[in-house]
Every structure is written in structure tokens, then in C-alpha cells.
Write an enzyme that holds these catalytic residues in place. Structure first.
Site, PDB file in Angstrom:
ATOM      1  N   GLN A   1       0.838  -1.198   0.000  1.00 23.23           N
ATOM      2  CA  GLN A   1       0.000   0.000   0.000  1.00 23.23           C
ATOM      3  C   GLN A   1       0.877   1.254   0.000  1.00 23.23           C
ATOM      4  OE1 GLN A   1      -3.124   0.514  -0.417  1.00 23.23           O
ATOM      5  NE2 GLN A   1      -3.092   2.698  -0.004  1.00 23.23           N
TER       6      GLN A   1
ATOM      7  N   HIS B   1       2.206   3.109  -3.235  1.00 24.89           N
ATOM      8  CA  HIS B   1       1.352   3.863  -4.165  1.00 24.89           C
ATOM      9  C   HIS B   1       1.796   5.318  -4.276  1.00 24.89           C
ATOM     10  CE1 HIS B   1      -1.681   1.263  -5.818  1.00 24.89           C
ATOM     11  NE2 HIS B   1      -1.878   0.690  -4.653  1.00 24.89           N
TER      12      HIS B   1
ATOM     13  N   GLU C   1     -10.055   2.099   3.115  1.00 21.06           N
ATOM     14  CA  GLU C   1     -10.282   1.627   1.749  1.00 21.06           C
ATOM     15  C   GLU C   1     -10.109   0.091   1.703  1.00 21.06           C
ATOM     16  OE1 GLU C   1      -7.297   3.130  -0.846  1.00 21.06           O
ATOM     17  OE2 GLU C   1      -8.398   2.640  -2.675  1.00 21.06           O
ATOM     18  N   HIS C   2      -8.985  -0.383   2.248  1.00 23.69           N
ATOM     19  CA  HIS C   2      -8.697  -1.822   2.296  1.00 23.69           C
ATOM     20  C   HIS C   2      -8.571  -2.240   3.752  1.00 23.69           C
ATOM     21  CE1 HIS C   2      -6.631  -0.110  -1.288  1.00 23.69           C
ATOM     22  NE2 HIS C   2      -7.211  -1.101  -1.907  1.00 23.69           N
TER      23      HIS C   2
ATOM     24  N   ASP D   1      -6.351  -5.901  -5.893  1.00 18.06           N
ATOM     25  CA  ASP D   1      -6.016  -4.832  -6.842  1.00 18.06           C
ATOM     26  C   ASP D   1      -6.033  -5.333  -8.280  1.00 18.06           C
ATOM     27  OD1 ASP D   1      -5.714  -2.956  -4.914  1.00 18.06           O
ATOM     28  OD2 ASP D   1      -3.518  -2.984  -4.879  1.00 18.06           O
TER      29      ASP D   1
ATOM     30  N   HIS E   1     -52.468  20.352  -7.044  1.00 14.81           N
ATOM     31  CA  HIS E   1     -52.278  18.911  -6.877  1.00 14.81           C
ATOM     32  C   HIS E   1     -53.605  18.269  -6.459  1.00 14.81           C
ATOM     33  CE1 HIS E   1     -48.040  19.879  -7.086  1.00 14.81           C
ATOM     34  NE2 HIS E   1     -47.681  18.615  -6.900  1.00 14.81           N
TER      35      HIS E   1
END
Lengths: 432, 432
Positions: free
Chosen positions: A255, A258, A323-324, A357, A416
Site C-alpha cells: 500500500q 502507491h 479503503e482496504h 487490486d 395537486h
């Protein structure tokens, strides 16, 4: 890695929530200027912005058949079968997300339903820059394709030689994208959102990008739909004593590579386990190509959180909404019900984030920066929309006259009420 | 009503698409200023802004039990059963939208799934102003409740006397909202998005509002989720010769009464039918309480589009992507498959928009301004989010090593490759 206890995590929460002030963003002015230029001058603006930012003068943005053929020749022979294996798995998973239209006619005289239909035109942004991500092409195009989107176009920045990375082109072709345009940055987002002479206005823009792309997506939101505003991404690993320290370390580092803003977090309740993981991280980092980025990411954002037990670990994981999330614990699926907030949940020692991934099948476009608490992975549902269906017969409508009239007049929407009353009067007249 | 032919509709499209330039919005500065104040000073800022904009000094924003009791006493006896009938129908429809988590273990050694869980904290904005809309309370709170949201709070502007409209309070209580705060405008959106001493930060904000509320929602988007940016709303009625002109007219006028920016559109292929509807509109308008608003809306935005036949009518309807589409034609359900873009589709002569606004069950919060081409009605799915689930056993992971390594190295993410390789090496070492 910074070490803190569970208590320290909870008490540091308020200050650590001080996120970037969205209102003062200094790049907004240039993004707005780019959008305005493209909106006003179309292709001509895209041309001049491409020249300015990508350093290349293009006569035509559209990738040609010859360029696709050339790309196929340039990729390694092992690349295509790997891509196809990924495509098979991604397709298989996402097909399960297809939603069906339904109709409910269980009350006589009344038909209610929900019609589900695909979007017609979608634009996908694929970053170029230092690395190219063919996996991201698959993860965006395949769900759109399964949804039944008629026109799927990709925009991606040209390289200095005016070409597009061949892996992106091969992935685009395999996944079934219709056209690839060589346009990057905020100008690509503007072209997709407003259309130009060459590019059809799309209905939704998905795909990741740098800060300019992200801000441009935020600005055109409303004019078109967008997937999500991606922030720095994170992994959170909850590890008990059964997790091999070298596996945990490798996953945290994957991770971290990245970018420098990536955040690796490890939650443990055994000091010795944390120390073993930390030592493994140091040993492995030295062997990795992206050592520099990894070291910065780990030093700046990395955290070990030492908690009382598994349950506090899961509480904190839910609060982080990563996220993960990897649960490297015994019988992890038993604990699935405790996990409320996470983009993707990886169970056990043989389900590393890298598997998700590329290969497992679920989407790798996941909510970041804590937004997993209220957002979902990219999916087929992002490329479809729903319409409600209502059919009442005369008697069913007449049965509702009093209640609708009461509510409509309460809201002072007397026209209406009148739209209902006129049908009642018509019925009375017919009977008279 | 403006009259135009199908050909004129298609050729006027480009100019008619010139929508409000989102980038130049003059109210943004004050909205940003309000958000900044609330973010910095919390309750104190909300207090002073409420004083400034609503002309009332409040010691406490929270609606008390006594105020709820007082509201119950103030509404008419017919209101509560009408509200309950609506609640029953809305609940019934939305329960069908509940999505289930699923798991796929059909490939031995691999478990993949999608876990669906509710958001935890949701804020709903309910406008006060000239009219109060208890129906909107039901349409927002009920789907959140069915989704399983733990905390559902409402913010709504206080009246000059410091109270909230009693119909809103009764609807909030019936629908199951947890708390109602007397805060309106951009300050309410800021308070929900960032939290104050009194108000818990929410994860998603839904509900309609004026231009300030809409812009504030756009600005806080990303920090929290939002439902949609509501624009001027529209009805599009496709009418053949079997449609009673007085019904068609009444339905067009019911949309027109919402506000002067509302758009009533009628697509027909019989000149005489159009004339009959036009005459009915004139006759009925004179009898309606909101004659002034209706007249302005009809004159400024109303359109008859005279087309060749039903199929051109449906093409144009898809292109407009109206919030409300009424198919007042013979056997309308046979034509459902032709309709791609519409928030809600009303079939036949006894399914007027007003039925859907209050009573039928589907949500009345619908995509406006053409966004039905890519957005859905508000629903239970707006209050839930998904997490992917991935569990591979050792052998399944080892089977993917080559493909993942190939893709990861192509993307220059070598630490990703390493996270897979380390598991292969561990296996080799164990066997050695």
C-alpha cells in the site's frame, strides 16, 4: 511507523480529523479557468491546453486503429493472458451486481415497479504520468460494459511522443471501450462534461486522477454524474498472533508504494507481534524498488495501533473506515458481521490487497479517506439508474382522493388536489 | 405554452441546453462564508446566523418533547390518517428496495461477496418557508429507516415565532426521525457536514432546499455524501387521443404550481388534442389558488411539442429525461421498454403526478433538470453502502502468482508483486 495505543487513537481523533480545507484549494482557480476555456472553445482549447501541459501538439486526439495494433505488438507476451485472467474474474464478480427491474402487482388495480436501465454515454479517465494502470481500465470499463452502456470512452494523457501507453490501449480494447482520446488533466474532464466538436458529452465520468482531475470532477458534478472524489488511499491490517509477520509487512508496504500520501495502518494487541512486523518492514523495504516512496509513506503516515483485543481493533477499523481492510486473524469470516465500514474486506493470510487490486474480481476503485462509511466500491450499479413505475386503475385512484386532497391542501398545493378531484368529478358526472 | 414541432425541438436543443453557468454562481461567496463560520465557531455561529437569517434568537435548536406534543394538538384530525396511509404505501414500496448481502463460494477455495450495510448517521434537510412539506419528511426518513440507519436527524428553519411547522413535526415523529433541529439554510448543511457542539457530524445529507442549501450541499460533497443537486422540476405528458384533455391540463398545472421555474411539457401528435388541452389549462388556471405562479410557469417554461407519432414523442421524452413522465396513452405498459430516461413513469389516465407525490409509494425525490438520464429516485439504496469481501485459500492464491506478478510489474508496483511472491517463497521454503 508511529506507535499509539487504542486510547491514544480515540483521543487523537479530533485533531487527526483536520482534513485539507476544501474551501481554500489553491488549484481551483486554474481548474476553473481550464473548464471555462474548454466549455467556450471546445477542441481548440483542448488542443492548446494539451500543448501547454503535455508538451505535444496533436492534430487528432482520437487513438487510431493503427495505434491499437502497434500497442498489441509492443506489450510482452505474458501481459495478455494475465490481463485476460483478470478480465474473466472481474467480469464474473460484477455480473452478480446486475440489478433486475421488478414489478409488484399484488394489490389488484395497482401496478408499481422499478425499471433499471443503463446509462448511455460514460467517460473514463485513466491517468498516464509515471506509471500506467491497465488494471484500472478493466475495473472501470468492465462494469460499464456489463451494465449495458452503449458508448464507453476513455481519456488519458498523451506521452511526450504523442502516443498512449500500450498497456492502456490493449486493456481498453480487451475490456471493450469504444474510443480512446489522448487528453489528460482538467481539460479531459471538461471535454467529457460539456462535449467538444470531437467528443460527445457524457452522462457520467469515472476513474482516478491527480489533484487537478479530482477538482475538475468536483466542479462538473451536477452537470454530469461522477464516481467519487478519490483521496489518499489506505490499508488497515488487523493482525492476531497467527498472522505471519512477513506477510503483514509485505502487505503494508504494497500500500505504501502507491504514493507518499498513502497510509499503512496495523492494529495489533501483542507488542511482540508489532515489533516483528516492524522489523520485517525494515528488512523488506531495503529490498524494494520504490524504497524512497515507501519510506516516506511509512514514516509520515504509518501507524501501529496497540489495542486491548480484537474487538477494540475492529471498533477502530470501523472508525477509520479504510479503503482496504485485511483481517489476518483466525476464522476471519466469523467476524465479518462486526465490520461496518471498509471498501474491501480481505480475509485471512492468503488474501492480500494486491490480490484484490488485480485479480480477485471485486473492483479496486474503492472509497478512500474514510468515505467507506457512506460510499461503495465502483460497480455495475454506478452505470445504471432506476425509474419508478406507477399505474393505478380508476377505482384505486378514487380510493385515494380524500387522503391526497388532505395532504395536498396541507401543503397549500391546491392544483395537486385539483388533479385528483377532477378525476372524482368526472366519475360522478359519468354516473349521474 | 410555447408551441413547437418535433423538428423544432431537436434543432433548438443546443441553445436550450445553455444551462446556468455553475462556475459563476454569485451566491457561492456567501455560502462559503457561512460554511466557514459554522466550521470554525460551531453552535455559536449557527446561533448568530439563525438570528440574522430567520430573525429569531434561539437558546436551543433542538425541538423538545413538549413541542412535538403541541404539534400533534395543532394538526387537523384528518391529517394523521392521511399521513399514515401515505406512510404505509411508501414503506411497502421501499421495503422492496432492500438489498441483501451475498456470498459466492462456487469456486472451491475462493469466497467472494458483497456485504451491504446501512449508513450510521444521516441528516435530512426539510425546507420551511412559504409552504411546509410533511410528505417530503416521509419520503426521506422512511427509506433511511428501512435501510437501518441508526441516527436520522432533521434540520428545518424555525418560523419567526421560533417554532417549527406542526405538520413537519408530526410527520417526523410518525416516520421515525430521531431529532429535529431548528436550523435552516446553508448553516444547517454546514452543521450537519462538520458537526457542532450540539449536532453530530452526519455521513450523508439528503432533502431539498433553496439555492443556498443546494450550493452548500455541493460544497460539502466529499466531506459527506449528498443525495442530488435538485434543479427546477418538470413534468412531461405524452398524450394520445384517448387522454381526457381536462385530466392532462390538471396534471400540467399541478406541476406548474410548484414554482415559477417549474416546467410543464406536453407532447402530442394531434393538433386538436393540443388545443383542447390548452383551453382546459386556461379554464382551470383561473379557478386555482396559485394562479399567479402557475401562469408564470406556464408562460415562461410551458411547451406543447407537436410530433409525428408516439415513437417520436417517446424519443423526445427520453431526450428531455423528465423528472415526471406521464404516458396518457392506450396500453401504456406495452411502451415501458421504450422509456429510458425518467425519474418516475406514470401510466394511464388515473396515475397523475400528484398520486406519486403523496400516496402511491415510490419516492417523490426524483432527479430533475435532465439528470434522470444518469440518476435514480431517492431510495433505500441511498442509505446503504457496500463492502467487497475476498477470501482466498493458500492454493488459490498461489495459482494467481504469475498473473499478478506480471500485471504488478507492468504497472511498476513491485511491492505489490512482492506481497504475492513472499507467500510463494514461504510455501517453497515449507516444502523444502
Amino acid at each position: 511507523m508511529k506507535w499509539l495505543t487504542g486510547a491514544q487513537y480515540w483521543s487523537s481523533k479530533i485533531s487527526s480529523q483536520a482534513i485539507e480545507d476544501q474551501l481554500e484549494n489553491s488549484i481551483d482557480q486554474s481548474v476553473l479557468d481550464i473548464i471555462r476555456q474548454v466549455k467556450e472553445a471546445g477542441d481548440r482549447a483542448v488542443n492548446s491546453l494539451t500543448n501547454q501541459f503535455d508538451g505535444i501538439k496533436l492534430d487528432d486526439f482520437t487513438v487510431t486503429k493503427d495505434e491499437f495494433a502497434e500497442a498489441r505488438d509492443r506489450v510482452s507476451p505474458a501481459f495478455v493472458p494475465a490481463l485476460e485472467q483478470a478480465k474473466t474474474n472481474i467480469t464474473r464478480f460484477h455480473q452478480r451486481q446486475l440489478q433486475q427491474s421488478w414489478i409488484d402487482s399484488s394489490i389488484p388495480g395497482i401496478v408499481l415497479g422499478q425499471q433499471v436501465t443503463p446509462l448511455e454515454r460514460v467517460g473514463i479517465y485513466i491517468p498516464g504520468g509515471k506509471a500506467a494502470y491497465p488494471s484500472t481500465v478493466l475495473m472501470n470499463v468492465i462494469p460499464a460494459k456489463i451494465a449495458g452502456v452503449e458508448s464507453i470512452v476513455i481519456t488519458t494523457p498523451p506521452q511526450p511522443n504523442g502516443k498512449v501507453n500500450p498497456h492502456i490501449l490493449v486493456a481498453a480494447e480487451k475490456a471493450g471501450a469504444d474510443t480512446v482520446y489522448k487528453i489528460g488533466g482538467a481539460q479531459a474532464i471538461a471535454a467529457l462534461a460539456y462535449g467538444t466538436e470531437t467528443i460527445n458529452k457524457v452522462q457520467k465520468i469515472t476513474g482516478p486522477g491527480n489533484a487537478y482531475v479530482a477538482r475538475a470532477k468536483k466542479w462538473v458534478f451536477g452537470e454530469v454524474a461522477i464516481d467519487m472524489i478519490a483521496g489518499p488511499s489506505e490499508i488497515c491490517i488487523v493482525a492476531d498472533d497467527t498472522a505471519p509477520a512477513d506477510f503483514v509487512a509485505a502487505d503494508l508496504l504494497s500500500q505504501a508504494e502507491h504514493d507518499e500520501a498513502a497510509t499503512p495502518i496495523c492494529i495489533v494487541w501483542n507488542n511482540k507481534q508489532a515489533t516483528a512486523i516492524q522489523e520485517e518492514m525494515e528488512r523488506q523495504t531495503a529490498l524494494l524498488e520504490r524504497e524512497e516512496i515507501i519510506t516516506k509513506s511509512v514514516q509520515q503516515n504509518g501507524k501501529f495501533i496497540l489495542v486491548e483485543d480484537l474487538y477494540e481493533a475492529m471498533d477502530i477499523a470501523n472508525d477509520i473506515a479504510p479503503e482496504h481492510l485485511q483481517l489476518m486473524i483466525e476464522n476471519p469470516i466469523e467476524k465479518l458481521g462486526y465490520i461496518k465500514n471498509a471498501g474491501a474486506i480481505f480475509l485471512g493470510n492468503y488474501s492480500p490487497e494486491a490480490l484484490g487490486d488485480y485479480m480477485a474480481g471485486p473492483n479496486h476503485t474503492l472509497p478512500t479517506n474514510g468515505t467507506a462509511a457512506f460510499s461503495s466500491p465502483l460497480g455495475v450499479y454506478d452505470f445504471m439508474k432506476k425509474s419508478s413505475v406507477i399505474q393505478y386503475d380508476k377505482q384505486s385512484l378514487l380510493n385515494t382522493v380524500d387522503a391526497i386532497t388532505e395532504l395536498a391542501t396541507t401543503e397549500k398545493l391546491t392544483a395537486h388536489a385539483q388533479a385528483i378531484q377532477i378525476r372524482k368529478e368526472d366519475d360522478s358526472n359519468a354516473k349521474a
